[in-house]
Structure formats: C-alpha cells, structure tokens
Design a protein around this motif. Structure first.
Motif, PDB file in Angstrom:
ATOM      1  N   LEU A   4     -12.131  11.737   6.714  1.00 49.88           N
ATOM      2  CA  LEU A   4     -12.679  12.493   7.836  1.00 49.88           C
ATOM      3  C   LEU A   4     -12.565  13.991   7.596  1.00 49.88           C
ATOM      4  CD1 LEU A   4     -11.098  10.391  10.719  1.00 49.88           C
ATOM      5  CD2 LEU A   4     -13.455  10.278   9.897  1.00 49.88           C
ATOM      6  N   SER A   5     -13.635  14.711   7.878  1.00 49.06           N
ATOM      7  CA  SER A   5     -13.617  16.160   7.736  1.00 49.06           C
ATOM      8  C   SER A   5     -12.832  16.787   8.874  1.00 49.06           C
ATOM      9  CB  SER A   5     -15.045  16.712   7.747  1.00 49.06           C
ATOM     10  OG  SER A   5     -15.641  16.499   9.024  1.00 49.06           O
ATOM     11  N   LYS A   6     -12.453  18.042   8.677  1.00 47.28           N
ATOM     12  CA  LYS A   6     -11.743  18.758   9.742  1.00 47.28           C
ATOM     13  C   LYS A   6     -12.578  18.783  11.016  1.00 47.28           C
ATOM     14  CE  LYS A   6     -12.017  23.041  10.350  1.00 47.28           C
ATOM     15  NZ  LYS A   6     -12.058  24.522  10.237  1.00 47.28           N
ATOM     16  N   SER A   7     -13.885  18.994  10.900  1.00 50.64           N
ATOM     17  CA  SER A   7     -14.741  19.062  12.084  1.00 50.64           C
ATOM     18  C   SER A   7     -14.760  17.724  12.822  1.00 50.64           C
ATOM     19  CB  SER A   7     -16.167  19.472  11.700  1.00 50.64           C
ATOM     20  OG  SER A   7     -16.766  18.519  10.843  1.00 50.64           O
ATOM     21  N   LYS A   8     -14.688  16.620  12.078  1.00 51.27           N
ATOM     22  CA  LYS A   8     -14.650  15.301  12.717  1.00 51.27           C
ATOM     23  C   LYS A   8     -13.335  15.118  13.475  1.00 51.27           C
ATOM     24  CE  LYS A   8     -18.540  13.395  11.127  1.00 51.27           C
ATOM     25  NZ  LYS A   8     -19.082  14.549  10.388  1.00 51.27           N
ATOM     26  N   LEU A   9     -12.250  15.605  12.898  1.00 51.30           N
ATOM     27  CA  LEU A   9     -10.965  15.482  13.576  1.00 51.30           C
ATOM     28  C   LEU A   9     -10.915  16.349  14.830  1.00 51.30           C
ATOM     29  CD1 LEU A   9      -8.619  15.406  10.476  1.00 51.30           C
ATOM     30  CD2 LEU A   9      -9.169  13.508  12.002  1.00 51.30           C
ATOM     31  N   ILE A  10     -11.533  17.521  14.776  1.00 50.08           N
ATOM     32  CA  ILE A  10     -11.609  18.366  15.972  1.00 50.08           C
ATOM     33  C   ILE A  10     -12.475  17.677  17.029  1.00 50.08           C
ATOM     34  CG2 ILE A  10     -12.439  20.563  16.886  1.00 50.08           C
ATOM     35  CD1 ILE A  10      -9.826  20.786  15.348  1.00 50.08           C
ATOM     36  N   ALA A  11     -13.549  17.008  16.587  1.00 52.25           N
ATOM     37  CA  ALA A  11     -14.383  16.243  17.517  1.00 52.25           C
ATOM     38  C   ALA A  11     -13.559  15.136  18.172  1.00 52.25           C
ATOM     39  CB  ALA A  11     -15.580  15.645  16.787  1.00 52.25           C
ATOM     40  N   TYR A  12     -12.721  14.470  17.378  1.00 51.56           N
ATOM     41  CA  TYR A  12     -11.842  13.425  17.917  1.00 51.56           C
ATOM     42  C   TYR A  12     -10.899  13.992  18.963  1.00 51.56           C
ATOM     43  CZ  TYR A  12      -7.560  10.695  18.190  1.00 51.56           C
ATOM     44  OH  TYR A  12      -6.457  10.032  18.654  1.00 51.56           O
ATOM     45  N   ARG A  13     -10.372  15.188  18.697  1.00 52.53           N
ATOM     46  CA  ARG A  13      -9.443  15.814  19.637  1.00 52.53           C
ATOM     47  C   ARG A  13     -10.135  16.113  20.968  1.00 52.53           C
ATOM     48  NH1 ARG A  13      -4.495  16.098  20.016  1.00 52.53           N
ATOM     49  NH2 ARG A  13      -4.248  18.351  20.219  1.00 52.53           N
ATOM     50  N   GLY A  95      -6.523  11.057   3.841  1.00 51.90           N
ATOM     51  CA  GLY A  95      -7.565  10.544   4.725  1.00 51.90           C
ATOM     52  C   GLY A  95      -8.418  11.608   5.377  1.00 51.90           C
ATOM     53  N   ALA A  96      -8.265  12.862   4.945  1.00 51.90           N
ATOM     54  CA  ALA A  96      -9.042  13.949   5.544  1.00 51.90           C
ATOM     55  C   ALA A  96      -9.471  14.942   4.473  1.00 51.90           C
ATOM     56  CB  ALA A  96      -8.226  14.664   6.622  1.00 51.90           C
ATOM     57  N   LEU A  97     -10.411  15.788   4.820  1.00 48.97           N
ATOM     58  CA  LEU A  97     -10.849  16.853   3.910  1.00 48.97           C
ATOM     59  C   LEU A  97     -11.046  18.132   4.697  1.00 48.97           C
ATOM     60  CD1 LEU A  97     -14.214  17.427   4.199  1.00 48.97           C
ATOM     61  CD2 LEU A  97     -14.262  15.132   3.250  1.00 48.97           C
ATOM     62  N   ALA A  98     -10.893  19.253   4.011  1.00 43.12           N
ATOM     63  CA  ALA A  98     -11.037  20.560   4.662  1.00 43.12           C
ATOM     64  C   ALA A  98     -11.437  21.596   3.632  1.00 43.12           C
ATOM     65  CB  ALA A  98      -9.734  20.966   5.347  1.00 43.12           C
ATOM     66  N   PHE A  99     -12.073  22.649   4.108  1.00 41.47           N
ATOM     67  CA  PHE A  99     -12.514  23.742   3.244  1.00 41.47           C
ATOM     68  C   PHE A  99     -11.939  25.052   3.764  1.00 41.47           C
ATOM     69  CE2 PHE A  99     -15.536  20.363   2.688  1.00 41.47           C
ATOM     70  CZ  PHE A  99     -15.763  20.362   1.321  1.00 41.47           C
ATOM     71  N   ALA A 100     -11.428  25.846   2.858  1.00 48.60           N
ATOM     72  CA  ALA A 100     -10.772  27.105   3.222  1.00 48.60           C
ATOM     73  C   ALA A 100     -11.791  28.240   3.288  1.00 48.60           C
ATOM     74  CB  ALA A 100      -9.691  27.449   2.199  1.00 48.60           C
ATOM     75  N   ASP A 101     -11.869  28.912   4.433  1.00 46.96           N
ATOM     76  CA  ASP A 101     -12.730  30.095   4.507  1.00 46.96           C
ATOM     77  C   ASP A 101     -12.310  31.094   3.433  1.00 46.96           C
ATOM     78  OD1 ASP A 101     -14.182  29.121   6.644  1.00 46.96           O
ATOM     79  OD2 ASP A 101     -12.916  30.071   8.148  1.00 46.96           O
ATOM     80  N   VAL A 102     -11.003  31.313   3.336  1.00 47.63           N
ATOM     81  CA  VAL A 102     -10.442  32.250   2.348  1.00 47.63           C
ATOM     82  C   VAL A 102      -9.173  31.634   1.773  1.00 47.63           C
ATOM     83  CG1 VAL A 102      -9.552  34.572   1.920  1.00 47.63           C
ATOM     84  CG2 VAL A 102     -11.274  34.205   3.717  1.00 47.63           C
ATOM     85  N   MET A 103      -9.058  31.656   0.447  1.00 45.84           N
ATOM     86  CA  MET A 103      -7.842  31.195  -0.222  1.00 45.84           C
ATOM     87  C   MET A 103      -7.409  32.311  -1.160  1.00 45.84           C
ATOM     88  SD  MET A 103      -6.379  28.178   0.111  1.00 45.84           S
ATOM     89  CE  MET A 103      -5.268  27.016  -0.642  1.00 45.84           C
ATOM     90  N   LEU A 104      -6.200  32.828  -0.940  1.00 49.10           N
ATOM     91  CA  LEU A 104      -5.729  33.979  -1.707  1.00 49.10           C
ATOM     92  C   LEU A 104      -4.484  33.635  -2.509  1.00 49.10           C
ATOM     93  CD1 LEU A 104      -5.995  36.767   1.024  1.00 49.10           C
ATOM     94  CD2 LEU A 104      -7.638  36.276  -0.797  1.00 49.10           C
TER      95      LEU A 104
END
Length: 222
Positions: A4-13, A95-104
């Motif tokens: 599940l993507s981060k957006s899907k988990l936020i939708a679940y919340r 079980g989840a995936l996410a993408f970083a706007d910024v990774m430093l």
C-alpha cells in the motif's frame, strides 16, 4: 500481501470505504476543481523546494510518473549511496511504499546514505495528517534499512515575502518530527495490517457519508 502506498494509508485513516474504492473502483473518483488546484499548488511548491534544497544542482529527481514505481525503486538503490540530494526517492518495505519529497545526506557524514527525509507541504502549518505522513514515511524508510536520522516537515512561512529574481530562500520553514514519527513505528504497522484487511475484502465497507468525507481532505468519491 498488497503493498500500500502512503496515500492509500492516509485514505484508510480517513475512511475505510475510501481506501476500498481507491483500490477497487478508482474510475469512480472525481476530484473537484478545488482539489485539483491544491494538487497543482503542491507540485509548484515541490519544484521550488528542489531549488531551495539543491541550489548547486548536484541532486537527482527520480521521475516516477515517466518511469514507473519499479524503476524508481531501482534508481533509488543506485543513487542513495552518492551522498547527494535525492528528490522522489522511493522505498518499499513492511507492506507499504513511500516517496521522499527531499532526501538529504547528513551534514557531517557518518556514512554515505541520506540521513534526512523532508516532506514538503504547501500549507502554512503542520496538520495532524502531516504527522501521520511523517510516521508512515519513517516506518517505510526504517523497514527498508535506510540510515534515517531525521524526518522533518517543511511548510510555507506566511511571513516570507518574495524578493524577485526567482529567489525562494526562506519560503519554507522546517518542523522536526523525528522523535514523534519514530515512536509511532508499531502504530503504523497496525495501520498497515488493518488496511490490508480492508483492501482484500470483496465488498466495499458499509460507511455512511458524514464529516469524514471532507476531513482532512474532500473525498473524490463523495
């Protein structure tokens, strides 16, 4: 197990029915003009964030929409050890995936992997769902064995004034959410487990409309 993507988990919340529809009936979604405008603003602020966090243009933007998720994960693995800014770096674990706007990378490197994950928002303050965002991102990164030392949320500073000449330094103000996000590791694991159950149901959950249909986001399935 579905990832599940981060957006899907936020939708679940927000609503179990929304999560189910996002997965099984995405064609029913119809975002309002206001929602689409918010997306456009978010993309614009994201573009500006890359200028702010990579003024010397040494970093890399991973193009998810053009190349797809799998290519993004591969490219992230190839680039993460270069100790340069990464934008839209992708991680999949637990079980989840996410993408970083910024990774430093760390300012004082104790290794080569990036140490700071920054989520960029076009809002003027930290919202509760931003804290959920950060908790999910921290969970995925740590489950993926990323050497994450800090996670922050950057939002618009309403006192900032544009000086012209495409100069955006000072537009974003950071809020460190590291301790809070790290402390919610087990909580996020439970969200994922429960969302997985909803995702595998053959019928949509019976949820009536209500205040949750517009909080924290207007639902495109309303």
């Amino acid at each position: 197990m579905r990832t599940l993507s981060k957006s899907k988990l936020i939708a679940y919340r927000q609503c179990t029915k929304r999560l189910w529809l996002e997965i099984h009936r995405p064609e029913l979604r119809a975002d309002s003009a206001a929602t689409l405008a918010s997306f456009a603003t978010g993309h614009q602020v994201g573009d500006i964030a890359r200028q702010i966090y990579d003024p010397k243009l040494k970093g890399t933007l991973i193009k998810i929409e053009a190349d797809g998720f799998e290519a993004a994960f591969v490219q992230t693995k190839q680039l993460i050890s270069q100790a340069k800014p990464l934008f839209e770096a992708g991680f999949r674990a637990g079980g989840a995936l996410a993408f970083a706007d910024v990774m430093l990378p760390p300012q004082k490197p104790h290794g080569t992997e990036p140490g700071t994950w920054i989520e960029v928002k076009s809002s003027s303050s930290v919202k509760d769902y931003h804290r959920d965002d950060a908790a999910i991102q921290a969970f995925v990164a740590r489950e993926a064995k990323v050497n994450l030392t800090r996670i922050a949320l950057a939002h618009i500073d309403t006192k900032w004034r544009y000086p012209g000449r495409q100069e955006y330094s000072g537009l974003l103000v950071e809020n460190d959410l590291t301790d809070e996000a790290f402390a919610r590791h087990d909580e996020v694991r439970e969200w994922i487990a429960r969302a997985q159950v909803v995702a595998t149901k053959r019928k949509e959950p019976a949820v009536s409309t209500g205040a949750h249909c517009s909080t924290p986001f207007e639902c495109g399935f309303l």
